[in-house]
Design a protein around this motif. Structure first.
Motif, short mmCIF file in Angstrom:
data_model
loop_
_atom_site.label_atom_id
_atom_site.label_comp_id
_atom_site.label_asym_id
_atom_site.label_seq_id
_atom_site.Cartn_x
_atom_site.Cartn_y
_atom_site.Cartn_z
N ASP A 52 -7.62 4.31 4.17
CA ASP A 52 -7.65 2.86 4.24
C ASP A 52 -7.21 2.32 2.89
O ASP A 52 -7.69 2.78 1.84
CB ASP A 52 -9.07 2.35 4.56
CG ASP A 52 -9.41 2.50 6.04
OD1 ASP A 52 -8.47 2.52 6.85
OD2 ASP A 52 -10.60 2.60 6.37
N ALA A 53 -6.28 1.37 2.92
CA ALA A 53 -5.81 0.73 1.70
C ALA A 53 -6.68 -0.49 1.42
O ALA A 53 -6.90 -1.32 2.32
CB ALA A 53 -4.35 0.32 1.84
N GLU A 54 -7.20 -0.59 0.21
CA GLU A 54 -8.06 -1.71 -0.14
C GLU A 54 -7.33 -3.03 0.09
O GLU A 54 -6.23 -3.25 -0.40
CB GLU A 54 -8.47 -1.62 -1.62
CG GLU A 54 -9.44 -2.70 -2.05
CD GLU A 54 -9.83 -2.57 -3.52
OE1 GLU A 54 -10.78 -3.25 -3.94
OE2 GLU A 54 -9.18 -1.78 -4.23
N GLY A 55 -7.97 -3.89 0.88
CA GLY A 55 -7.36 -5.17 1.20
C GLY A 55 -6.16 -5.06 2.11
O GLY A 55 -5.37 -6.01 2.23
N GLY A 56 -6.00 -3.92 2.77
CA GLY A 56 -4.81 -3.71 3.57
C GLY A 56 -5.05 -2.86 4.80
O GLY A 56 -6.19 -2.72 5.27
N PRO A 57 -4.00 -2.23 5.30
CA PRO A 57 -4.07 -1.52 6.58
C PRO A 57 -4.51 -0.07 6.43
O PRO A 57 -4.63 0.46 5.32
CB PRO A 57 -2.61 -1.58 7.06
CG PRO A 57 -1.84 -1.45 5.77
CD PRO A 57 -2.64 -2.23 4.75
N ARG A 58 -4.70 0.58 7.55
CA ARG A 58 -4.87 2.03 7.59
C ARG A 58 -3.49 2.67 7.40
O ARG A 58 -2.49 2.16 7.90
CB ARG A 58 -5.49 2.46 8.90
CG ARG A 58 -5.71 3.96 9.04
CD ARG A 58 -6.84 4.26 9.99
NE ARG A 58 -8.11 3.77 9.45
CZ ARG A 58 -9.27 3.84 10.07
NH1 ARG A 58 -9.33 4.38 11.29
NH2 ARG A 58 -10.38 3.38 9.52
N VAL A 59 -3.45 3.79 6.69
CA VAL A 59 -2.18 4.43 6.38
C VAL A 59 -2.29 5.94 6.50
O VAL A 59 -3.39 6.51 6.54
CB VAL A 59 -1.70 4.07 4.95
CG1 VAL A 59 -1.55 2.57 4.79
CG2 VAL A 59 -2.65 4.64 3.89
N VAL A 60 -1.13 6.57 6.54
CA VAL A 60 -1.02 8.02 6.40
C VAL A 60 -0.48 8.28 5.00
O VAL A 60 0.50 7.67 4.57
CB VAL A 60 -0.06 8.61 7.45
CG1 VAL A 60 0.16 10.09 7.18
CG2 VAL A 60 -0.61 8.40 8.85
N TYR A 61 -1.13 9.18 4.29
CA TYR A 61 -0.77 9.49 2.90
C TYR A 61 -0.49 10.98 2.79
O TYR A 61 -1.34 11.80 3.13
CB TYR A 61 -1.92 9.06 1.99
CG TYR A 61 -1.93 9.60 0.58
CD1 TYR A 61 -0.82 9.51 -0.27
CD2 TYR A 61 -3.08 10.22 0.08
CE1 TYR A 61 -0.87 10.00 -1.57
CE2 TYR A 61 -3.14 10.71 -1.22
CZ TYR A 61 -2.02 10.61 -2.04
OH TYR A 61 -2.08 11.09 -3.33
N MET A 74 4.01 10.01 -0.10
CA MET A 74 4.48 9.11 0.94
C MET A 74 3.29 8.38 1.54
O MET A 74 2.28 9.00 1.87
CB MET A 74 5.20 9.91 2.02
CG MET A 74 5.72 9.06 3.16
SD MET A 74 5.39 9.72 4.82
CE MET A 74 3.69 9.25 5.06
N VAL A 75 3.42 7.06 1.70
CA VAL A 75 2.40 6.26 2.37
C VAL A 75 3.09 5.51 3.50
O VAL A 75 4.10 4.83 3.29
CB VAL A 75 1.71 5.29 1.40
CG1 VAL A 75 0.79 4.33 2.15
CG2 VAL A 75 0.91 6.07 0.36
N GLN A 76 2.55 5.64 4.70
CA GLN A 76 3.16 5.06 5.90
C GLN A 76 2.10 4.31 6.70
O GLN A 76 0.97 4.78 6.84
CB GLN A 76 3.76 6.18 6.76
CG GLN A 76 4.51 5.72 7.99
CD GLN A 76 5.16 6.91 8.70
OE1 GLN A 76 4.50 7.61 9.48
NE2 GLN A 76 6.44 7.15 8.42
#
Length: 263
Positions: free
Chosen positions: A30-39, A89-91
Motif C-alpha cells: 500500500d502506498a501512503e496516501g495512494g493506491p495498492r501496488v505491486v513492487y 518497479m512499482v505498478q
C-alpha cells in the motif's frame, strides 16, 4: 490522478504480502496516501543469461511506456522508484474479476476445457493432459481487448505471456502484467494468445502503430533509453514497421511457442 498527487510515485510503501508463485521477489504494498501496488525490487531479480542488459524492472517500465504511447492502456501504470528494499518497479494493482465467484463459475480469459467442449466466443490453442491425465484444451477468449494485448506482445517481443498474466479488471478493461522479459533484439515471442495466428490485424490498431512508428525516434525513444539499449529500441521500431508491411498476426516460429507453465 497523477502519480505524485495520489502517492503512487512518492508515498511510502508498506508491504502487506508477497506473491509466492512469482519467480522473482514480487510484493504487494500500500502506498501512503495512494493506491495498492505491486513492487518488484531490483535486488530481488534473478539474473537471466539471455537478458544481460539493464534490469527486469526497467523492461517492465519500458513495456508500459510503449503501451501508453500507443494509447492502448493494456499495461497498468508502471514506474521505477524507491521502496523498502531499494529501487524497483512499482505498478498499480489491478482489481480483477473472479469469474468463479462473481459470475457463476464462468471461464477466465485464458482457461482449460474438455476436448470437444470449446464454448462459443473462445479459440482453441492446443490439446494437452491435465494433472489427472484427462485430455483438455487450452483456450482463450475471442475478445478484441485480448487481441489488442496479443498485438502489443508482438511489438514487445514478449517471451512470457502466460494465461495468468492477462487480467480482466472490474472496470471492464483487460490488462497485461509481468513484462520483465520483453524487448529482446532476437525473436523470443512465447505466448498463450495464438488464437489469431495468421489473421489480419485490426485497422484501428494498425493506425495506432503507424503513429507510434513516426513518433518513436523522438521523445518516446528518449524515455525508453533509460531502460533498454539502443539496439533494442531499433528492434522495436523494426518489429512495428514489419507488422505494418505485413499486417497479419504471426504464426509460431519455434518449437516452444508457449511459455511453461502456461498459467
Amino acid at each position: 490522478m497523477s502519480a505524485v498527487a495520489d502517492g503512487f510515485g512518492t508515498g511510502e510503501l508498506t508491504v502487506i504480502g508477497r506473491i509466492s508463485t512469482a519467480s522473482n521477489v514480487t510484493l504487494v504494498c500500500d502506498a501512503e496516501g495512494g493506491p495498492r501496488v505491486v513492487y518488484k525490487p531490483v535486488r530481488g531479480e534473478r539474473p537471466l543469461w539471455d537478458f544481460p542488459d539493464g534490469t527486469l524492472a526497467g523492461r517492465e517500465v519500458a513495456s508500459y511506456l510503449i503501451s501508453d504511447a500507443l494509447g492502448w492502456g493494456v499495461i497498468p501504470e508502471t514506474i521505477l522508484r524507491d521502496g523498502p528494499f531499494g529501487p524497483g518497479m512499482v505498478q498499480r494493482w489491478v482489481e480483477a474479476v473472479d469469474n468463479h465467484t462473481d459470475r457463476g463459475d464462468r471461464l477466465d480469459l485464458v482457461d482449460l476445457c474438455p476436448v470437444g467442449a470449446v464454448p462459443d466466443g473462445f479459440r482453441e490453442i492446443l490439446r494437452a493432459q491435465d494433472d489427472l491425465g484427462n485430455e483438455v484444451c487450452l483456450i482463450h477468449a475471442d475478445d478484441p481487448r485480448l487481441q489488442r494485448m496479443a498485438v502489443l506482445d508482438v511489438l514487445l517481443n514478449n517471451a512470457d505471456r502466460k494465461g495468468g498474466h492477462a487480467l480482466e479488471g472490474t472496470d471492464g478493461q483487460v490488462y497485461g502484467v509481468d513484462h520483465g522479459i520483453c524487448l529482446h533484439t532476437e525473436h523470443k515471442l512465447r505466448t498463450v494468445l495464438w488464437g489469431w495466428a495468421g489473421r489480419p490485424v485490426d485497422e484501428v490498431l494498425l493506425a495506432d502503430i503507424e503513429k507510434f512508428v513516426k513518433a518513436l525516434p523522438g521523445e518516446i525513444a528518449d524515455g525508453l533509453a533509460a531502460h533498454i539499449t539502443d539496439a533494442e529500441i531499433d528492434a522495436l521500431g523494426h518489429r512495428a514497421k514489419e507488422l505494418l508491411a505485413h499486417p497479419y498476426m504471426p504464426v509460431p516460429r519455434t518449437s516452444r511457442p508457449i511459455p511453461w507453465p502456461a498459467f
